[in-house]
Design a protein around this motif. Structure first.
Motif, short mmCIF file in Angstrom:
data_model
loop_
_atom_site.label_atom_id
_atom_site.label_comp_id
_atom_site.label_asym_id
_atom_site.label_seq_id
_atom_site.Cartn_x
_atom_site.Cartn_y
_atom_site.Cartn_z
N LEU A 1 -3.05 1.48 -6.96
CA LEU A 1 -2.16 2.31 -6.78
C LEU A 1 -1.60 1.96 -5.11
O LEU A 1 -0.48 2.63 -4.88
CB LEU A 1 -2.63 3.64 -6.75
CG LEU A 1 -2.99 4.26 -8.02
CD1 LEU A 1 -3.57 5.68 -7.84
CD2 LEU A 1 -1.75 4.15 -9.17
N GLY A 2 -2.15 1.19 -4.76
CA GLY A 2 -1.68 1.03 -3.18
C GLY A 2 -2.83 1.19 -2.31
O GLY A 2 -3.63 2.28 -2.38
N GLY A 3 -2.92 0.39 -1.52
CA GLY A 3 -4.20 0.48 -0.35
C GLY A 3 -5.70 0.30 -1.26
O GLY A 3 -5.39 -0.60 -2.03
N ASP A 4 -6.33 1.18 -1.00
CA ASP A 4 -7.69 1.21 -1.44
C ASP A 4 -7.66 2.22 -2.84
O ASP A 4 -8.96 2.42 -3.29
CB ASP A 4 -8.90 1.39 -1.00
CG ASP A 4 -9.00 0.21 0.33
OD1 ASP A 4 -8.96 -1.03 0.01
OD2 ASP A 4 -9.19 0.59 1.64
N GLN A 5 -6.59 2.81 -3.09
CA GLN A 5 -6.61 3.64 -4.27
C GLN A 5 -6.45 3.06 -5.59
O GLN A 5 -5.44 2.22 -5.73
CB GLN A 5 -5.47 4.65 -4.02
CG GLN A 5 -5.75 5.64 -2.89
CD GLN A 5 -5.12 6.97 -2.85
OE1 GLN A 5 -4.82 7.85 -3.78
NE2 GLN A 5 -4.08 7.25 -1.81
N TYR A 6 -7.28 3.69 -6.78
CA TYR A 6 -7.03 3.16 -8.00
C TYR A 6 -7.04 4.07 -8.97
O TYR A 6 -7.38 5.15 -8.77
CB TYR A 6 -8.15 2.25 -8.43
CG TYR A 6 -8.21 0.77 -7.47
CD1 TYR A 6 -7.93 -0.42 -8.05
CD2 TYR A 6 -8.65 0.66 -6.07
CE1 TYR A 6 -7.92 -1.65 -7.47
CE2 TYR A 6 -8.64 -0.43 -5.51
CZ TYR A 6 -8.29 -1.47 -6.08
OH TYR A 6 -8.12 -2.76 -5.09
N VAL A 7 -6.40 3.81 -10.09
CA VAL A 7 -6.76 4.68 -11.17
C VAL A 7 -7.64 3.89 -12.26
O VAL A 7 -7.00 2.70 -12.83
CB VAL A 7 -5.51 5.17 -12.26
CG1 VAL A 7 -6.02 5.64 -13.41
CG2 VAL A 7 -4.91 6.19 -11.11
N VAL A 8 -8.96 4.26 -12.33
CA VAL A 8 -9.76 3.43 -13.24
C VAL A 8 -9.89 4.18 -14.87
O VAL A 8 -10.08 5.09 -14.82
CB VAL A 8 -11.06 3.17 -12.74
CG1 VAL A 8 -12.17 2.52 -13.27
CG2 VAL A 8 -10.93 2.62 -11.17
N GLN A 9 -9.63 3.41 -15.59
CA GLN A 9 -9.80 3.75 -17.01
C GLN A 9 -11.38 3.43 -17.17
O GLN A 9 -11.95 2.43 -17.18
CB GLN A 9 -9.08 2.78 -17.91
CG GLN A 9 -7.75 3.06 -17.73
CD GLN A 9 -7.00 2.33 -18.98
OE1 GLN A 9 -7.28 1.96 -19.78
NE2 GLN A 9 -5.74 2.23 -18.90
#
Length: 260
Positions: free
Chosen positions: A135-143
């Motif tokens: 999502l940007g930087g170290d942010q994620y959406v993990v399935q």
């Protein structure tokens, strides 16, 4: 309000006013000043602080995300829980496993279909990584999807899970598996900050810790629909190469209320 106060104070010293009348005006001016101070105090008190604004923005963003095939159920009551434990969810940094207290340890299926019953609780579940979308930087959406039956039945997996969370919870989590991981009908979306160089490979078996904030339905590229619970994650643990957890997990998982 300021105009009324100015007029009232000026009138006290106006020529021709008698002392009793001046005292009445002065008393009235003092009352107005007190009311104004109270109103300002209440107004400031009800304004959301920076953390509350972040949480509201997260819930709004989740509700309006383009992953849903219809409007999801968003658990606004989770706001107070996230605020209370914000140090374990702060999106400005990654978090250690121990930061978020654990209340319940549901199997992945239960967590998804009864997500509303787990809202406002710290939960731990087991699954495999599908896709980790940045999502940007170290942010994620993990399935996170169910592990395969073959993986769940392997001695190595059972020993690894038992070493991390104990025999009782290992049995619960490992009982939730599927034969064909290409035919998933439910999953978690986990929004999380990963540590630098902490990318999660596809098919990695993980323990997930967080709290659910939404439930709905999405669809894959073939158009097949599936149930989804959306979690705010505190930590995702790659347990094959991690040491045993130092904090015991709860020994019982209370029955949740349905999110229907």
């Amino acid at each position: 309000m300021a105009v009324i106060l100015t007029f009232a104070v000026a009138a006290v010293f106006a020529p021709g006013w008698h002392p009793p009348r001046r005292r009445r005006v002065l008393t009235h001016a003092a009352s107005l000043a007190a009311i104004t101070a109270i109103w300002i105090g209440i107004h400031v008190a009800v304004q959301p602080n920076h953390v509350q604004r972040q949480i509201t923005a997260l819930l709004d963003e989740t509700e309006n995300a383009n992953i849903w095939v219809s409007k999801p159920a968003v658990f606004r009551e989770s706001s107070s829980y996230i605020e209370k434990n914000f140090s374990a969810f702060d999106p400005q940094r990654s978090h250690d496993w121990e930061e978020l207290p654990v209340d319940k340890v549901p199997a992945l299926t239960d967590l998804v279909v009864q997500a509303g019953g787990y809202a406002g609780n710290g939960v731990v579940t087991l699954g495999r990584v599908g896709v980790a979308q940045p999502l940007g930087g170290d942010q994620y959406v993990v399935q996170v999807t169910p592990i395969s039956q073959a993986n769940a039945e392997s001695v190595e997996t059972r020993q690894s899970v038992e070493a991390q969370i104990g025999t009782e919870h290992a049995g619960t989590l490992l009982s939730d598996s599927i034969v064909d991981t290409n035919r998933v009908t439910y999953m978690l979306y986990v929004r999380i900050v990963l540590p630098p160089l902490g990318a999660l490979p596809t098919d990695e078996t993980v323990l997930v810790k967080g709290t659910p904030i939404a439930y709905g339905r999405t669809q894959d590229r073939t158009g097949r629909q599936m149930d989804v619970a959306y979690l705010v994650g505190s930590n995702i643990r790659r347990f094959y190469d991690s040491p045993r957890l130092s904090t015991p997990l709860p020994t019982q998982t209370p029955e949740p209320q349905s999110s229907e």
